[in-house]
Design an enzyme around this catalytic site. Structure first.
Site, PDB file in Angstrom:
ATOM      1  N   ASP A  97      56.593  51.792  -8.957  1.00  0.00           N
ATOM      2  CA  ASP A  97      55.841  52.113 -10.168  1.00  0.00           C
ATOM      3  C   ASP A  97      56.586  51.722 -11.442  1.00  0.00           C
ATOM      4  O   ASP A  97      57.816  51.628 -11.469  1.00  0.00           O
ATOM      5  CB  ASP A  97      55.584  53.621 -10.237  1.00  0.00           C
ATOM      6  CG  ASP A  97      54.474  54.075  -9.308  1.00  0.00           C
ATOM      7  OD1 ASP A  97      54.033  53.270  -8.466  1.00  0.00           O
ATOM      8  OD2 ASP A  97      54.065  55.250  -9.411  1.00  0.00           O
ATOM      9  N   HIS A 242      60.527  53.361  -7.855  1.00  0.00           N
ATOM     10  CA  HIS A 242      60.285  52.818  -9.193  1.00  0.00           C
ATOM     11  C   HIS A 242      61.132  51.571  -9.430  1.00  0.00           C
ATOM     12  O   HIS A 242      62.271  51.494  -8.963  1.00  0.00           O
ATOM     13  CB  HIS A 242      60.604  53.867 -10.264  1.00  0.00           C
ATOM     14  CG  HIS A 242      59.781  55.104 -10.136  1.00  0.00           C
ATOM     15  ND1 HIS A 242      60.127  56.149  -9.299  1.00  0.00           N
ATOM     16  CD2 HIS A 242      58.595  55.449 -10.700  1.00  0.00           C
ATOM     17  CE1 HIS A 242      59.198  57.088  -9.362  1.00  0.00           C
ATOM     18  NE2 HIS A 242      58.263  56.691 -10.197  1.00  0.00           N
TER      19      HIS A 242
END
Length: 277
Positions: A97, A242
């Site tokens: 992400d 991430h």
């Protein structure tokens, strides 16, 4: 925005999301064994502005809205996000992400390429706009790009018009740089609401959350991130990591450690593909 003002704003957003958070039933997405095979899912832009780094706060998905509504030829309007996958054998999905970030995303892409593995990247529009070459590389190497909104706001505190703008602008940027409009979206902070599900469906996107949260945004160390992935590994798992939003060097190192181990353990790391109506 000054640094202290930005930190204060992020704390307020995180507190609001925590107050709204509610547990729910996990959704299920069906995968085929072949990464390229289709998948059947379970039952006036504003002026350009300087990008802000997405917040590092992460919350559990907000779910509990009940079963999806479906209409022939349309993306289902769900009431909870999909949390895991189902496929033949030991199938898993890796997701990243907040990117793309030129400091970390290229290293993650390099590792995935070295092991011939495809992953999903839920990008923020402002980051994608600044790094279209990285989205083009994702397309070239067979990765799936999802919508993570434009500026990573807390959707549960926005009106429908603003949510649509956040999603739609990001769809446009992804289409321009990656080559296709996204079929998947993920709410920032894992904070979902009815408007997000409805607008996502109107834009042709399915909501995907996660099964295993590496909590890599807390910088726990590469070994801890690796251990969380390996301990949580199981058929159907969707892993959240991430590639932006802070120092992601630990996430880069951890991927180099756990990816070959998952493959040695017989896991098939793949990406979802939806059937088109």
């Amino acid at each position: 925005m000054k640094k202290d003002q930005l930190l204060t704003r992020r704390r307020v957003l995180a507190a609001g999301a925590a107050a709204a958070c509610a547990a729910g039933t996990a959704g299920l997405l069906t995968l085929g064994g072949d990464p390229a095979a289709p998948v059947a899912p379970a039952p006036g832009a504003p002026a350009r502005r300087v990008p802000m780094k997405p917040s590092a706060y992460r919350l559990q998905p907000l779910t509990g809205y009940g079963p999806p509504r479906t209409a022939p030829g349309r993306t289902p309007v769900r009431r909870e996000p999909l949390l895991r996958v189902s496929g033949r054998g030991r199938t898993m999905v890796l997701t990243f992400d907040d990117g793309p970030d030129p400091r970390y995303t290229p290293d993650i892409l390099d590792t995935l390429r070295d092991y011939d593995v495809r992953a999903m990247f839920f990008v923020c529009g402002e980051m994608a706009e600044a790094n279209p070459d990285l989205l083009a590389r994702m397309a070239d190497e067979g990765h799936v790009v999802g919508n993570h909104t434009w500026s990573h706001p807390l959707l549960t505190r926005l009106g429908r018009a603003r949510i649509r703008t956040e999603m739609e602008r990001t769809c446009d940027i992804i289409e321009e740089a990656w080559g296709d409009r996204p079929e998947w979206f993920r709410a920032p902070y894992g904070a979902w609401n009815r408007a997000a599900f409805q607008l996502g469906a109107e834009l042709g996107m399915e909501p995907l959350a996660w099964t295993v949260d590496t909590l890599d945004w807390t910088s726990p160390g590469a070994r801890t991130i690796t251990r969380r992935v390996e301990n949580g590994a199981a058929p159907g798992v969707v892993v959240l990591s991430h590639d932006a939003g802070g120092d992601r060097s630990q996430s880069v190192r951890a991927l180099r450690e756990y990816l070959p181990q998952l493959l040695d353990d017989g896991y098939h790391i793949t990406v979802p593909r939806r059937h088109h109506a």
